[in-house]
Motif scaffolding. Structure first.
Motif, mmCIF file in Angstrom:
data_model
loop_
_atom_site.group_PDB
_atom_site.id
_atom_site.type_symbol
_atom_site.label_atom_id
_atom_site.label_comp_id
_atom_site.label_asym_id
_atom_site.label_seq_id
_atom_site.Cartn_x
_atom_site.Cartn_y
_atom_site.Cartn_z
ATOM 1 N N ASN A 54 45.143 41.473 -1.137
ATOM 2 C CA ASN A 54 44.928 42.836 -1.628
ATOM 3 C C ASN A 54 44.229 43.703 -0.594
ATOM 4 O O ASN A 54 44.549 44.887 -0.437
ATOM 5 C CB ASN A 54 44.103 42.804 -2.917
ATOM 6 C CG ASN A 54 44.931 42.357 -4.110
ATOM 7 O OD1 ASN A 54 46.132 42.546 -4.139
ATOM 8 N ND2 ASN A 54 44.286 41.751 -5.084
ATOM 9 N N PHE A 55 43.276 43.116 0.117
ATOM 10 C CA PHE A 55 42.566 43.894 1.139
ATOM 11 C C PHE A 55 43.524 44.339 2.240
ATOM 12 O O PHE A 55 43.487 45.496 2.682
ATOM 13 C CB PHE A 55 41.426 43.070 1.734
ATOM 14 C CG PHE A 55 40.622 43.813 2.764
ATOM 15 C CD1 PHE A 55 39.750 44.821 2.382
ATOM 16 C CD2 PHE A 55 40.747 43.518 4.117
ATOM 17 C CE1 PHE A 55 39.012 45.525 3.331
ATOM 18 C CE2 PHE A 55 40.011 44.211 5.067
ATOM 19 C CZ PHE A 55 39.145 45.219 4.673
ATOM 20 N N LYS A 56 44.385 43.435 2.674
ATOM 21 C CA LYS A 56 45.355 43.793 3.713
ATOM 22 C C LYS A 56 46.264 44.922 3.241
ATOM 23 O O LYS A 56 46.601 45.823 4.020
ATOM 24 C CB LYS A 56 46.181 42.562 4.093
ATOM 25 C CG LYS A 56 45.395 41.509 4.861
ATOM 26 C CD LYS A 56 46.258 40.291 5.176
ATOM 27 C CE LYS A 56 45.454 39.236 5.924
ATOM 28 N NZ LYS A 56 46.264 38.022 6.207
ATOM 29 N N SER A 57 46.645 44.884 1.965
ATOM 30 C CA SER A 57 47.506 45.942 1.423
ATOM 31 C C SER A 57 46.783 47.283 1.398
ATOM 32 O O SER A 57 47.351 48.320 1.768
ATOM 33 C CB SER A 57 47.966 45.568 0.011
ATOM 34 O OG SER A 57 48.758 44.402 0.022
ATOM 35 N N ILE A 58 45.521 47.264 0.975
ATOM 36 C CA ILE A 58 44.732 48.499 0.912
ATOM 37 C C ILE A 58 44.570 49.100 2.305
ATOM 38 O O ILE A 58 44.722 50.315 2.502
ATOM 39 C CB ILE A 58 43.355 48.216 0.281
ATOM 40 C CG1 ILE A 58 43.497 47.850 -1.199
ATOM 41 C CG2 ILE A 58 42.422 49.412 0.449
ATOM 42 C CD1 ILE A 58 44.001 48.970 -2.073
ATOM 43 N N ILE A 59 44.264 48.255 3.284
ATOM 44 C CA ILE A 59 44.079 48.749 4.652
ATOM 45 C C ILE A 59 45.402 49.244 5.229
ATOM 46 O O ILE A 59 45.435 50.224 5.985
ATOM 47 C CB ILE A 59 43.462 47.650 5.546
ATOM 48 C CG1 ILE A 59 42.056 47.311 5.044
ATOM 49 C CG2 ILE A 59 43.405 48.102 6.997
ATOM 50 C CD1 ILE A 59 41.103 48.493 4.964
ATOM 51 N N HIS A 60 46.497 48.599 4.862
ATOM 52 C CA HIS A 60 47.820 49.076 5.301
ATOM 53 C C HIS A 60 48.060 50.504 4.816
ATOM 54 O O HIS A 60 48.514 51.367 5.581
ATOM 55 C CB HIS A 60 48.908 48.144 4.770
ATOM 56 C CG HIS A 60 50.300 48.605 5.080
ATOM 57 N ND1 HIS A 60 50.882 48.454 6.324
ATOM 58 C CD2 HIS A 60 51.229 49.249 4.308
ATOM 59 C CE1 HIS A 60 52.094 48.973 6.309
ATOM 60 N NE2 HIS A 60 52.335 49.461 5.104
ATOM 61 N N TYR A 61 47.740 50.758 3.551
ATOM 62 C CA TYR A 61 47.884 52.111 3.002
ATOM 63 C C TYR A 61 46.956 53.086 3.730
ATOM 64 O O TYR A 61 47.343 54.227 4.031
ATOM 65 C CB TYR A 61 47.563 52.114 1.510
ATOM 66 C CG TYR A 61 48.736 51.772 0.627
ATOM 67 C CD1 TYR A 61 49.729 52.704 0.359
ATOM 68 C CD2 TYR A 61 48.850 50.513 0.051
ATOM 69 C CE1 TYR A 61 50.811 52.393 -0.455
ATOM 70 C CE2 TYR A 61 49.929 50.187 -0.764
ATOM 71 C CZ TYR A 61 50.905 51.131 -1.013
ATOM 72 O OH TYR A 61 51.973 50.821 -1.819
ATOM 73 N N ALA A 62 45.728 52.655 4.001
ATOM 74 C CA ALA A 62 44.767 53.529 4.679
ATOM 75 C C ALA A 62 45.260 53.909 6.070
ATOM 76 O O ALA A 62 45.197 55.079 6.477
ATOM 77 C CB ALA A 62 43.406 52.838 4.765
ATOM 78 N N ILE A 63 45.756 52.934 6.811
ATOM 79 C CA ILE A 63 46.230 53.195 8.171
ATOM 80 C C ILE A 63 47.470 54.088 8.153
ATOM 81 O O ILE A 63 47.626 54.980 9.000
ATOM 82 C CB ILE A 63 46.503 51.865 8.896
ATOM 83 C CG1 ILE A 63 45.167 51.155 9.168
ATOM 84 C CG2 ILE A 63 47.262 52.090 10.200
ATOM 85 C CD1 ILE A 63 45.309 49.769 9.748
ATOM 86 N N ALA A 64 48.343 53.875 7.177
ATOM 87 C CA ALA A 64 49.522 54.739 7.046
ATOM 88 C C ALA A 64 49.095 56.182 6.792
ATOM 89 O O ALA A 64 49.691 57.125 7.328
ATOM 90 C CB ALA A 64 50.414 54.241 5.912
ATOM 91 N N GLY A 65 48.042 56.354 5.992
ATOM 92 C CA GLY A 65 47.535 57.695 5.734
ATOM 93 C C GLY A 65 46.921 58.325 6.966
ATOM 94 O O GLY A 65 47.124 59.516 7.242
ATOM 95 N N ILE A 66 46.175 57.535 7.741
ATOM 96 C CA ILE A 66 45.566 58.038 8.976
ATOM 97 C C ILE A 66 46.644 58.483 9.959
ATOM 98 O O ILE A 66 46.513 59.508 10.638
ATOM 99 C CB ILE A 66 44.670 56.947 9.600
ATOM 100 C CG1 ILE A 66 43.429 56.719 8.730
ATOM 101 C CG2 ILE A 66 44.255 57.328 11.023
ATOM 102 C CD1 ILE A 66 42.600 55.519 9.140
#
Length: 238
Positions: free
Chosen positions: A212-224
């Motif tokens: 789940n953490f990897k998924s959340i960070i993936h979304y964050a990086i996509a947003g950045i």
């Protein structure tokens, strides 16, 4: 949290009083040592625990630290000194480096939950980590302001996740089913009541905190990556 006091704290103070015949003098070095020793034996600390260890009354300790928040700041600062250096960016793209950096901060907060009370103020009190991170992101192609915002967004995302993660861990220890475990139970028992969620086909993998953490960070990086001032070349490596 209720903690049974050990004789260690009282003995430290008693020896000081009997030897000098008066309340021992204290300074920040002694307070830091007391916080380190007391904190090693319990999850939380109190003014009384530390005062007992030092052999002084709570009022004397209060004059030096200003209250429990002062003690917690000291404890957070001590935890910060135990952390390793920031992960190097060499060989990474900016996206892969932010993933490594996110895991670095997550592990730091999980291992030292006291840092969560102050987060950036405790993790980076002199702003040197922020300067280093911003400098690395600029080398990747970020504009300076975008680099600062990327750092802020990443830290905020990580902090929120870890706070929820620690709550889930505590609920499990207490025998209380965490939120998403209860969701599984509801979907199994009453799928018609939650028709949209039932179509997601959740599995036990969805309860894996690392996944789940990897998924959340993936979304964050996509947003950045979508923000103004982000690098135009996503494949650039340092």
């Amino acid at each position: 949290m209720s903690v049974t006091k050990t004789n260690t704290f009282m003995q430290a103070g008693s020896r000081g009083k009997s030897r000098r015949g008066r309340t021992p003098s204290i300074d920040m070095e002694k307070i830091e040592n007391a916080v380190r020793e007391v904190g090693a034996q319990m999850e939380d600390i109190s003014m009384k625990d530390v005062a007992d260890y030092l052999g002084v009354n709570v009022t004397t300790l209060y004059r030096h630290v200003g209250g429990i928040d002062g003690l917690r700041r000291i404890r957070a600062s001590l935890s910060r000194s135990d952390l390793p250096a920031l992960p190097p960016a060499k060989g990474h793209t900016w996206q892969s480096w932010l993933k490594v950096l996110a895991d670095y901060y997550r592990q730091a907060l999980l291992q030292h939950p006291d840092l969560l009370d102050f987060v950036q103020a405790a993790l980076d009190p002199d702003f040197l980590n922020l300067e280093q991170e911003a400098s690395i992101l600029v080398k990747f192609g970020f504009e300076p302001r975008a680099a600062l915002l990327a750092h802020s967004f990443l830290i905020t995302t990580i902090t929120g996740y870890v706070q929820q993660e620690l709550q889930t861990i505590e609920e499990a220890r207490s025998g209380y089913a965490p939120y998403y475990s209860r969701l599984f139970q509801n979907l199994d028992a009453h799928p018609d009541r939650l028709p949209t969620l039932s179509t997601v086909n959740l599995s036990q993998r969805d309860l894996d905190r690392d996944v789940n953490f990897k998924s959340i960070i993936h979304y964050a990086i996509a947003g950045i990556a979508c923000q103004k001032g982000a690098p135009s070349d996503p494949d650039k490596k340092l």
